[in-house]
Design a protein around this motif. Structure first.
Motif, PDB file in Angstrom:
ATOM      1  N   PHE A   2       0.838  -1.189   0.000  1.00 16.00           N
ATOM      2  CA  PHE A   2       0.000   0.000   0.000  1.00 16.00           C
ATOM      3  C   PHE A   2       0.881   1.251   0.000  1.00 16.00           C
ATOM      4  O   PHE A   2       1.819   1.372   0.803  1.00 16.00           O
ATOM      5  N   VAL A   3       0.575   2.173  -0.916  1.00 12.54           N
ATOM      6  CA  VAL A   3       1.286   3.455  -0.996  1.00 12.54           C
ATOM      7  C   VAL A   3       0.245   4.566  -0.899  1.00 12.54           C
ATOM      8  O   VAL A   3      -0.713   4.606  -1.685  1.00 12.54           O
ATOM      9  N   PHE A   4       0.436   5.464   0.067  1.00  9.48           N
ATOM     10  CA  PHE A   4      -0.520   6.548   0.285  1.00  9.48           C
ATOM     11  C   PHE A   4       0.158   7.895   0.111  1.00  9.48           C
ATOM     12  O   PHE A   4       1.286   8.107   0.583  1.00  9.48           O
ATOM     13  N   ALA A   5      -0.544   8.808  -0.563  1.00  8.20           N
ATOM     14  CA  ALA A   5      -0.036  10.167  -0.765  1.00  8.20           C
ATOM     15  C   ALA A   5      -0.779  11.180   0.101  1.00  8.20           C
ATOM     16  O   ALA A   5      -0.368  12.329   0.180  1.00  8.20           O
ATOM     17  N   LYS A   6      -1.869  10.730   0.744  1.00  8.81           N
ATOM     18  CA  LYS A   6      -2.654  11.644   1.576  1.00  8.81           C
ATOM     19  C   LYS A   6      -2.782  11.082   2.985  1.00  8.81           C
ATOM     20  O   LYS A   6      -3.067   9.889   3.167  1.00  8.81           O
ATOM     21  N   LYS A   7      -2.599  11.959   3.956  1.00 10.78           N
ATOM     22  CA  LYS A   7      -2.642  11.507   5.350  1.00 10.78           C
ATOM     23  C   LYS A   7      -4.023  10.984   5.728  1.00 10.78           C
ATOM     24  O   LYS A   7      -4.133  10.047   6.521  1.00 10.78           O
ATOM     25  N   ALA A   8      -5.081  11.548   5.147  1.00 14.64           N
ATOM     26  CA  ALA A   8      -6.427  11.077   5.459  1.00 14.64           C
ATOM     27  C   ALA A   8      -6.618   9.637   4.987  1.00 14.64           C
ATOM     28  O   ALA A   8      -7.239   8.819   5.682  1.00 14.64           O
ATOM     29  N   ASP A   9      -6.079   9.321   3.805  1.00 20.15           N
ATOM     30  CA  ASP A   9      -6.197   7.961   3.273  1.00 20.15           C
ATOM     31  C   ASP A   9      -5.392   6.970   4.114  1.00 20.15           C
ATOM     32  O   ASP A   9      -5.850   5.849   4.376  1.00 20.15           O
ATOM     33  N   LEU A  10      -4.219   7.392   4.551  1.00 20.92           N
ATOM     34  CA  LEU A  10      -3.410   6.529   5.409  1.00 20.92           C
ATOM     35  C   LEU A  10      -4.123   6.278   6.729  1.00 20.92           C
ATOM     36  O   LEU A  10      -4.206   5.118   7.189  1.00 20.92           O
ATOM     37  N   ALA A  11      -4.640   7.328   7.341  1.00 19.81           N
ATOM     38  CA  ALA A  11      -5.332   7.181   8.627  1.00 19.81           C
ATOM     39  C   ALA A  11      -6.537   6.262   8.495  1.00 19.81           C
ATOM     40  O   ALA A  11      -6.790   5.423   9.370  1.00 19.81           O
ATOM     41  N   GLN A  12      -7.263   6.389   7.389  1.00 21.42           N
ATOM     42  CA  GLN A  12      -8.432   5.530   7.171  1.00 21.42           C
ATOM     43  C   GLN A  12      -8.008   4.073   7.029  1.00 21.42           C
ATOM     44  O   GLN A  12      -8.650   3.173   7.591  1.00 21.42           O
ATOM     45  N   HIS A  13      -6.917   3.834   6.299  1.00 23.25           N
ATOM     46  CA  HIS A  13      -6.426   2.468   6.114  1.00 23.25           C
ATOM     47  C   HIS A  13      -6.007   1.864   7.451  1.00 23.25           C
ATOM     48  O   HIS A  13      -6.328   0.699   7.751  1.00 23.25           O
ATOM     49  N   LEU A  14      -5.302   2.633   8.252  1.00 19.52           N
ATOM     50  CA  LEU A  14      -4.845   2.127   9.545  1.00 19.52           C
ATOM     51  C   LEU A  14      -6.038   1.796  10.445  1.00 19.52           C
ATOM     52  O   LEU A  14      -6.016   0.814  11.196  1.00 19.52           O
ATOM     53  N   ILE A  89       4.997  -3.694   4.018  1.00 18.42           N
ATOM     54  CA  ILE A  89       5.283  -2.365   4.567  1.00 18.42           C
ATOM     55  C   ILE A  89       4.366  -1.336   3.917  1.00 18.42           C
ATOM     56  O   ILE A  89       4.160  -1.337   2.699  1.00 18.42           O
ATOM     57  N   ILE A  90       3.825  -0.448   4.728  1.00 18.82           N
ATOM     58  CA  ILE A  90       2.962   0.632   4.247  1.00 18.82           C
ATOM     59  C   ILE A  90       3.824   1.863   3.980  1.00 18.82           C
ATOM     60  O   ILE A  90       4.592   2.291   4.844  1.00 18.82           O
ATOM     61  N   ILE A  91       3.687   2.435   2.787  1.00 17.88           N
ATOM     62  CA  ILE A  91       4.476   3.598   2.394  1.00 17.88           C
ATOM     63  C   ILE A  91       3.599   4.847   2.412  1.00 17.88           C
ATOM     64  O   ILE A  91       2.513   4.871   1.827  1.00 17.88           O
ATOM     65  N   PHE A  92       4.095   5.877   3.091  1.00 21.52           N
ATOM     66  CA  PHE A  92       3.402   7.161   3.150  1.00 21.52           C
ATOM     67  C   PHE A  92       4.305   8.200   2.486  1.00 21.52           C
ATOM     68  O   PHE A  92       5.347   8.558   3.022  1.00 21.52           O
ATOM     69  N   ALA A  93       3.933   8.641   1.295  1.00 15.84           N
ATOM     70  CA  ALA A  93       4.734   9.591   0.521  1.00 15.84           C
ATOM     71  C   ALA A  93       3.875  10.806   0.186  1.00 15.84           C
ATOM     72  O   ALA A  93       3.417  10.973  -0.950  1.00 15.84           O
ATOM     73  N   PRO A  94       3.645  11.679   1.154  1.00 12.54           N
ATOM     74  CA  PRO A  94       2.725  12.800   0.960  1.00 12.54           C
ATOM     75  C   PRO A  94       3.370  13.982   0.232  1.00 12.54           C
ATOM     76  O   PRO A  94       4.598  14.041   0.067  1.00 12.54           O
ATOM     77  N   THR A  95       2.544  14.907  -0.181  1.00 15.45           N
ATOM     78  CA  THR A  95       3.018  16.173  -0.733  1.00 15.45           C
ATOM     79  C   THR A  95       3.187  17.177   0.402  1.00 15.45           C
ATOM     80  O   THR A  95       2.679  16.985   1.516  1.00 15.45           O
ATOM     81  N   VAL A  96       3.887  18.252   0.100  1.00 19.14           N
ATOM     82  CA  VAL A  96       4.059  19.322   1.090  1.00 19.14           C
ATOM     83  C   VAL A  96       2.704  19.903   1.471  1.00 19.14           C
ATOM     84  O   VAL A  96       2.423  20.155   2.647  1.00 19.14           O
ATOM     85  N   ASP A  97       1.836  20.112   0.485  1.00 21.07           N
ATOM     86  CA  ASP A  97       0.519  20.687   0.766  1.00 21.07           C
ATOM     87  C   ASP A  97      -0.319  19.778   1.665  1.00 21.07           C
ATOM     88  O   ASP A  97      -1.061  20.258   2.527  1.00 21.07           O
ATOM     89  N   ASP A  98      -0.205  18.463   1.460  1.00 18.28           N
ATOM     90  CA  ASP A  98      -0.989  17.550   2.281  1.00 18.28           C
ATOM     91  C   ASP A  98      -0.532  17.596   3.737  1.00 18.28           C
ATOM     92  O   ASP A  98      -1.347  17.575   4.654  1.00 18.28           O
ATOM     93  N   ILE A  99       0.769  17.678   3.950  1.00 20.11           N
ATOM     94  CA  ILE A  99       1.298  17.708   5.310  1.00 20.11           C
ATOM     95  C   ILE A  99       1.047  19.051   5.978  1.00 20.11           C
ATOM     96  O   ILE A  99       0.613  19.132   7.137  1.00 20.11           O
ATOM     97  N   TYR A 100       1.320  20.128   5.251  1.00 21.55           N
ATOM     98  CA  TYR A 100       1.285  21.461   5.870  1.00 21.55           C
ATOM     99  C   TYR A 100      -0.004  22.238   5.592  1.00 21.55           C
ATOM    100  O   TYR A 100      -0.181  23.343   6.125  1.00 21.55           O
TER     101      TYR A 100
END
Length: 282
Positions: A2-14, A89-100
């Motif tokens: 699983f590769v996630f670019a958005k924190k909301a999607d990662l949180a939902q998966h977890l 392994i779960i990969i979280f590769a967000p953008t700057v805008d998604d994080i900040y």
């Protein structure tokens, strides 16, 4: 995988995989993965039921715009390297805008003085950026354990202090430095070195080993003077600092005490590329 670019999607998966009853290991990275990073992943996989790696070049911890611009980025290759450790392994590769969320600034942090030594003195605001992103990642992933390499030993101590001061329920695990065959500490920045410079940079670890040997019979000042004199003989290098410090407080040692652990810390430029390293002295 699983590769996630958005924190909301990662949180939902977890949430969906029921992490409340499972241990989670987090390996925060800025990508350009090397064997040191992969060793952190392997350790996390062996100690946790779920492992998450973040791949994010955090702009707020750079005080040099050129360094940020030139920092190596190749997420696709990083994903393939992660796959060699485990498909799970779960990969979280967000953008700057998604994080900040459109406000790319760091928050101020106090680390009981750890932030004013060495890297903090030479890179103003750096540890505010580190604290900002690490705290955000902890809030998103909510890990049981988080893994950091000892190459950035000051950062490791800073993160431990962050967890202590903000009462964050995570265990911070420090892991040994991984080195290339010539002794150079593995670093994503090594990719920017030419083949010749990469070999020349082996001098850094050789001098650290000499410093360790001398520390057993000489004073901290004498060892520091030796390191400074030695680098002065090698014009390919520009020594930014060499400090012998108490491992716990990171305060520069004036005189040795038998009940303290000391470490030598170094930052040096070769071909305008900044490398750091450290070594336990006793």
């Amino acid at each position: 995988m699983f590769v996630f670019a958005k924190k909301a999607d990662l949180a939902q998966h977890l949430t969906q995989i029921g992490t409340t009853k499972k241990t989670i290991g987090l390996v925060p990275t800025m990508g350009a993965l090397h064997q040191g990073h992969l060793s952190l992943l392997s350790k996390s996989c062996s100690e946790n039921q779920i492992t998450v790696i973040s791949i994010f070049v955090n702009p707020t911890q750079f005080n040099n715009a050129e360094d940020l611009e030139k920092y190596p980025r190749h997420v696709d290759l990083d994903i393939e390297k992660v796959r060699t450790v485990s498909e799970d392994i779960i990969i979280f590769a967000p953008t700057v805008d998604d994080i900040y969320e459109g406000n790319t600034t760091s928050s101020p942090f106090e680390y009981d003085g750890l932030e004013f030594q060495m890297e903090g003195a030479h890179r103003p605001g750096h540890f505010d950026g580190v604290g900002t992103i690490v705290k955000k990642l902890f809030e998103i992933v909510m890990p049981t354990n988080a893994y950091f390499g000892e190459k950035d030993f000051q950062q490791l101590q800073i993160v431990k202090k962050l967890v202590e001061k903000y009462h964050i329920p995570v265990t911070v695990v420090g892991c040994p430095i991984h080195r290339e065959a010539n002794g150079l500490a593995m670093s994503s920045r090594n990719e920017r070195l030419s083949t010749e410079a990469r070999e020349e940079a082996s001098l850094i670890y050789k001098i650290l080993l000499e410093a360790k040997q001398k520390f057993s019979t000489q004073s901290a000042n004498e060892v520091s003077d030796y390191v400074i004199r030695t680098f002065a003989k090698h014009p390919a290098f520009q020594l930014e600092y060499f400090e012998i410090a108490d491992e716990a407080t990171l305060i520069t040692a004036k005189r040795k005490s038998s009940d303290k652990k000391y470490r030598g810390f170094i930052a040096v430029y070769i071909n305008n590329i900044r490398l750091i390293d450290n070594i336990a002295l006793n």
